[in-house]
Scaffold this motif. Structure first.
Motif, PDB file in Angstrom:
ATOM      1  N   VAL A  29      28.684 -54.565  98.366  1.00 31.05           N
ATOM      2  CA  VAL A  29      29.727 -55.649  98.527  1.00 31.05           C
ATOM      3  C   VAL A  29      29.374 -56.346  97.212  1.00 31.05           C
ATOM      4  N   ILE A  30      30.351 -56.960  96.286  1.00 31.71           N
ATOM      5  CA  ILE A  30      30.056 -57.241  95.112  1.00 31.71           C
ATOM      6  C   ILE A  30      30.756 -58.747  95.193  1.00 31.71           C
ATOM      7  N   ALA A  31      30.184 -59.765  94.342  1.00 30.42           N
ATOM      8  CA  ALA A  31      30.737 -61.020  94.143  1.00 30.42           C
ATOM      9  C   ALA A  31      31.734 -60.980  92.885  1.00 30.42           C
ATOM     10  N   THR A  32      32.317 -61.925  92.547  1.00 31.49           N
ATOM     11  CA  THR A  32      33.209 -61.958  91.429  1.00 31.49           C
ATOM     12  C   THR A  32      32.351 -61.633  89.904  1.00 31.49           C
ATOM     13  N   GLN A  33      32.697 -60.502  89.392  1.00 31.49           N
ATOM     14  CA  GLN A  33      32.223 -60.184  88.173  1.00 31.49           C
ATOM     15  C   GLN A  33      33.216 -59.581  87.127  1.00 31.49           C
ATOM     16  N   THR A  34      32.671 -59.143  85.901  1.00 28.64           N
ATOM     17  CA  THR A  34      33.558 -58.746  84.995  1.00 28.64           C
ATOM     18  C   THR A  34      32.609 -57.205  84.645  1.00 28.64           C
ATOM     19  N   TRP A  35      33.372 -56.065  84.572  1.00 33.00           N
ATOM     20  CA  TRP A  35      32.854 -54.978  84.274  1.00 33.00           C
ATOM     21  C   TRP A  35      33.406 -54.603  82.636  1.00 33.00           C
ATOM     22  N   THR A  36      32.276 -54.686  81.617  1.00 30.98           N
ATOM     23  CA  THR A  36      32.332 -54.606  80.314  1.00 30.98           C
ATOM     24  C   THR A  36      32.399 -53.080  79.638  1.00 30.98           C
ATOM     25  N   LYS A  37      33.050 -53.061  78.396  1.00 32.97           N
ATOM     26  CA  LYS A  37      32.899 -51.788  77.762  1.00 32.97           C
ATOM     27  C   LYS A  37      31.526 -51.721  77.315  1.00 32.97           C
ATOM     28  N   ALA A  38      30.841 -52.872  76.829  1.00 32.15           N
ATOM     29  CA  ALA A  38      29.552 -52.759  76.480  1.00 32.15           C
ATOM     30  C   ALA A  38      28.573 -52.000  77.355  1.00 32.15           C
ATOM     31  N   ASN A  39      28.933 -52.167  78.733  1.00 35.13           N
ATOM     32  CA  ASN A  39      28.052 -51.684  80.057  1.00 35.13           C
ATOM     33  C   ASN A  39      28.772 -50.240  80.370  1.00 35.13           C
TER      34      ASN A  39
END
Length: 172
Positions: free
Chosen positions: A29-39
Motif C-alpha cells: 500500500v502506497i501513499a501519494t507519490q510520484t514515480w520519476t524517470k530518474a528512478n
C-alpha cells in the motif's frame, strides 16, 4: 557443492542482467507519490495498492516492470502522464506475465501516451474481462494508450485454462 555454487551464481547473474541495478522496487500500500524517470525502472515485486484519498503520478519515460502475478490496484487516483516522444510503459519483468491494472471505486484517473502489455491474468467467471486494464465504477480518461499483447484466462493455471477471446485488453 561446487556445481551448486556455480549454478546459483549463474542464476543470480542472469537475474541481475535482466533488471538494471538502479531499478526501484515497489510493493504494498502506497501513499501519494510520484514515480520519476530518474528512478526508472520501477519493479513491482508484490501487488501495489493506491488506497482511496491517495494519488500515484507516473512521469513520462517511466517503465513499470511487474513480477509474475503482481498487479496495480487503485481506489485512489492514478495519473500516468507520458508524452508523444517519451511514453509510460507497463510491462512484465520477465516472460511469465503480470496481473494488469485494476481501477475500482476510484477517484478520477488518467493515462496518456502509455503502453500496457504482457499481462497473463487468471480470472474467475465473475471478473472475466479486462486483462490489461479493468475499470469498475470509476472515471478514467485515456489518451493515446496502447493496450496490446495481453491474455485473460478462466481457470486455475494459464497452460490449461480456457483463453477468453474477449476482454484480454480492457474492460470498463
Amino acid at each position: 557443492m561446487r556445481i551448486c555454487q556455480l549454478i546459483s551464481t549463474a542464476i543470480l547473474s542472469a537475474i541481475a542482467l535482466a533488471i538494471p541495478a538502479h531499478a526501484t522496487g515497489v510493493s504494498g500500500v502506497i501513499a501519494t507519490q510520484t514515480w520519476t524517470k530518474a528512478n526508472s525502472p520501477y519493479v513491482v515485486t508484490d501487488t501495489v495498492t493506491v488506497p482511496a484519498g491517495e494519488t500515484l503520478t507516473i512521469e513520462a519515460g517511466v517503465d513499470v516492470l511487474f513480477d509474475a502475478g503482481t498487479e496495480l490496484l487503485a481506489s485512489g487516483a492514478m495519473h500516468a502522464l507520458g508524452a508523444a516522444d517519451d511514453s509510460v510503459r507497463f510491462l512484465p519483468s520477465d516472460s511469465s506475465g503480470w496481473g494488469g491494472i485494476r481501477i475500482e471505486n476510484a477517484d478520477s484517473s488518467s493515462f496518456s501516451w502509455c503502453r500496457i502489455s504482457g499481462v497473463r491474468r487468471l480470472a474467475h467467471l465473475v471478473t472475466l474481462a479486462g486483462g490489461g486494464l479493468r475499470v469498475v465504477n470509476s472515471r478514467v480518461h485515456l489518451t493515446h494508450v496502447t493496450i496490446t499483447g495481453n491474455e485473460l484466462h478462466a481457470g486455475t493455471y494459464p497452460a490449461t485454462a480456457a483463453r477468453d477471446p474477449h476482454g484480454g485488453g480492457m474492460a470498463i
